[in-house]
Design an enzyme around this catalytic site. Structure first.
Site, mmCIF file in Angstrom:
data_model
loop_
_atom_site.group_PDB
_atom_site.id
_atom_site.type_symbol
_atom_site.label_atom_id
_atom_site.label_comp_id
_atom_site.label_asym_id
_atom_site.label_seq_id
_atom_site.Cartn_x
_atom_site.Cartn_y
_atom_site.Cartn_z
ATOM 1 N N TYR A 109 0.816 -1.192 -0.040
ATOM 2 C CA TYR A 109 -0.159 -0.154 0.004
ATOM 3 C C TYR A 109 0.812 1.151 0.132
ATOM 4 C CZ TYR A 109 -3.647 -3.404 1.301
ATOM 5 O OH TYR A 109 -4.430 -4.504 0.982
ATOM 6 N N TYR A 117 -12.075 -8.554 6.389
ATOM 7 C CA TYR A 117 -10.753 -8.412 5.508
ATOM 8 C C TYR A 117 -10.450 -10.019 5.213
ATOM 9 C CZ TYR A 117 -6.319 -7.998 3.374
ATOM 10 O OH TYR A 117 -5.221 -8.247 2.587
ATOM 11 N N ASP A 156 -12.561 -18.056 7.650
ATOM 12 C CA ASP A 156 -11.109 -17.424 7.421
ATOM 13 C C ASP A 156 -10.550 -17.113 8.752
ATOM 14 O OD1 ASP A 156 -9.057 -15.959 6.884
ATOM 15 O OD2 ASP A 156 -9.929 -14.656 5.605
ATOM 16 N N LYS A 178 -0.814 -17.283 7.643
ATOM 17 C CA LYS A 178 -0.135 -16.475 8.464
ATOM 18 C C LYS A 178 0.792 -17.187 9.294
ATOM 19 C CE LYS A 178 -2.041 -11.979 7.954
ATOM 20 N NZ LYS A 178 -3.373 -11.658 7.282
HETATM 21 C C1 LIG Z 1 -3.854 -11.755 6.023
HETATM 22 C C2 LIG Z 1 -5.363 -12.202 5.945
HETATM 23 C C3 LIG Z 1 -5.535 -12.742 4.658
HETATM 24 C C4 LIG Z 1 -4.430 -12.777 3.300
HETATM 25 O O1 LIG Z 1 -3.524 -13.570 3.513
HETATM 26 P P1 LIG Z 1 -2.082 -12.988 2.408
HETATM 27 O O2 LIG Z 1 -1.250 -13.979 2.880
HETATM 28 O O3 LIG Z 1 -1.916 -11.709 2.908
HETATM 29 O O4 LIG Z 1 -2.460 -13.058 1.220
HETATM 30 C C5 LIG Z 1 -6.564 -13.311 4.372
HETATM 31 N N1 LIG Z 1 -7.631 -13.275 5.562
HETATM 32 C C6 LIG Z 1 -7.208 -12.846 6.777
HETATM 33 C C7 LIG Z 1 -8.345 -12.921 7.878
HETATM 34 C C8 LIG Z 1 -6.040 -12.237 7.065
HETATM 35 O O5 LIG Z 1 -5.761 -11.695 8.018
#
Ligand SMILES: *Cc1c(COP(=O)(O)O)cnc(C)c1O
Length: 435
Positions: free
Chosen positions: A24, A152, A253, A282
């Site tokens: 960004y 997100y 997610d 992550k």
């Molecule tokens: C960071 C994140 C993503 C995306 O992961 P990247 O490895 O950056 O593509 C998707 N969902 C959540 C909840 C996240 O925190």
């Protein structure tokens, strides 16, 4: 070594400035960007000799800290063996063991694992699984998603389309993004019980649109990059029930919340439920390598493969990368070999005690903590240009966004370092509110 690899610090920093995109960032106005030369434990070493206590775990990922001997060994052992082979037609122990491990530690209905290379891709895969499932079932109309405001899920196109429609990038890319449905962000605190009124908006959307809905996608318990909001396990339990009632799949997610961060191994464990599809990423490799996974139930897997295509239509080049899988196996071993639950409770106490005094400061709207996450929400957005430098001058690495100044430190942080991190955070907030 080439001149490129031998470049002086001044030289490579100039190259970075001239050619490299940072997240960004503007190509016109260079923000402050701090060169790091090494990292050890919870400390980042800057090129100018300063060390910073890390409050970010490199975006939720470096849970065991940096340069950990166990993770280093897993990487170098695997490197000496094979760093990568294609996953089409071949397989190997690191991926198979990781798949089995993930199935064993996630809720029981999740049985099939698709290993990919980043969180956004894992969410893309989850969405594709949901869509392909309904196509296979002859219900092509079920092609939209229902997401939460303040959510997100990533930066690729399918994931952008389920991020918060206001703070996300919908406006910018409105011509190309698919139009999904959005329910209000849950407004039920972590310790509260969700009422019928709390569930009414999302229930109404499900009632009206279930014929065109493939799945509901949510970040369980903690909405991360979309607002650092915490919500009730009871909401999550009732949402599971609504998805079943209306025949819509549920995607969790857990990319930010997985591997203990919220105080349970996975956030859905707070609610004692299982999604149909779950994404992890992550912290999966302890912050060493880019790796993610999408898990689904046997029902979804079989449903997909009984359809016309006969197979699940996805296969990244670096799928199941052995190096990343080996480090992930070592990282999960390391996490589970410790009394992680007690340790996260220790972090929560330290964050609560350390950040409490920020509540009294002018300009602070709320202070909230859950597991290894501490958030100071301001009344107004902070100025990144000035505050980032002040955190560095204060000896800590904190990267706020919007109104949110937050930390999720590595799990290995000592009580002393955690107290220091919090003290310095509050001190910078105090300067910010005095501006
Ligand atoms: C960071 C994140 C993503 C995306 O992961 P990247 O490895 O950056 O593509 C998707 N969902 C959540 C909840 C996240 O925190």
């Amino acid at each position: 070594m080439s001149d490129y690899q031998n470049a002086s610090a001044a030289q490579w920093q100039q190259w970075d400035e001239q050619h490299i995109w940072h997240p960004y960032s503007s190509a016109l106005q260079r923000p402050d960007i701090f060169p790091v030369v090494s990292a050890q434990g919870v400390r980042l070493q800057l090129a100018d000799g300063r060390t910073l206590v890390d409050g970010m775990s490199s975006w939720w990922s470096a849970i065991h800290g940096y340069n950990h001997p166990v993770l280093n060994k897993a990487a170098t052992d695997q490197l000496a063996n094979m760093s990568h082979v294609m996953f089409g037609g071949l397989t190997h122990q690191p991926a198979a063991s990781l798949g089995k491990r993930l199935v064993d530690i996630t809720p029981a209905p999740l049985r099939r694992v698709f290993i990919s290379d980043s969180g956004s891709v894992a969410v893309e895969v989850a969405i594709k699984m949901a869509l392909q499932y309904w196509i296979s079932k002859g219900k092509k109309a079920k092609s939209r998603l229902l997401a939460l405001r303040s959510g997100y899920h990533g930066d690729t196109f399918a994931t952008m389309a389920v991020c918060d429609p206001v703070t996300g990038m919908h406006h910018l890319f409105s011509e190309v993004l698919p139009q999904h449905l959005f329910a209000p962000s849950p407004n039920v605190a972590f310790n509260e019980t969700a009422t019928d009124a709390d569930m009414a908006p999302i229930k109404t959307l499900l009632e009206q649109h279930h014929d065109e809905l493939a799945a509901v996608i949510v970040e369980p318990i903690v909405q991360g990059a979309g607002g650092m909001r915490f919500y009730s396990p009871h909401y999550l339990r009732l949402l599971r029930g609504l998805c079943d009632e209306f025949g819509v799949l549920l995607i969790h997610d857990e990319i930010a919340t997985g591997f203990g961060r919220t105080g349970e191994l996975f956030a859905c464990d707070h609610a004692g439920i299982s999604p149909d599809i779950m994404c992890v990423g992550k912290a999966l490799t302890g912050g060493y390598l880019s790796l993610a996974a999408t898990l689904c139930t046997e029902e979804i897997a079989v449903g997909i493969c009984e359809g016309e295509a006969g197979v699940f239509m996805h296969g990244p080049t670096f799928m199941g990368n052995p190096l990343a899988c080996s480090v992930a196996n070592a990282s999960i071993d390391l996490l589970l070999s410790d009394d992680w639950r007690r340790n996260i409770a220790r972090l929560q106490r330290g964050l609560q005690a350390g950040l409490a005094s920020a509540r009294e400061l002018p300009g602070v709207k709320e202070v909230r903590c859950l597991g290894g996450i501490g958030v100071i929400e301001m009344e107004h957005p902070v100025s990144m240009a000035s505050i980032q430098k002040r955190f560095v001058d204060a000896g800590i690495w904190i990267r706020p966004f919007g109104k949110l100044i937050y930390t999720m430190p590595p799990y290995i942080i000592s009580d002393e370092d955690l107290a220091y991190l919090c003290r310095q955070m509050v001190a910078v907030v105090e300067q910010e509110s005095a501006r």
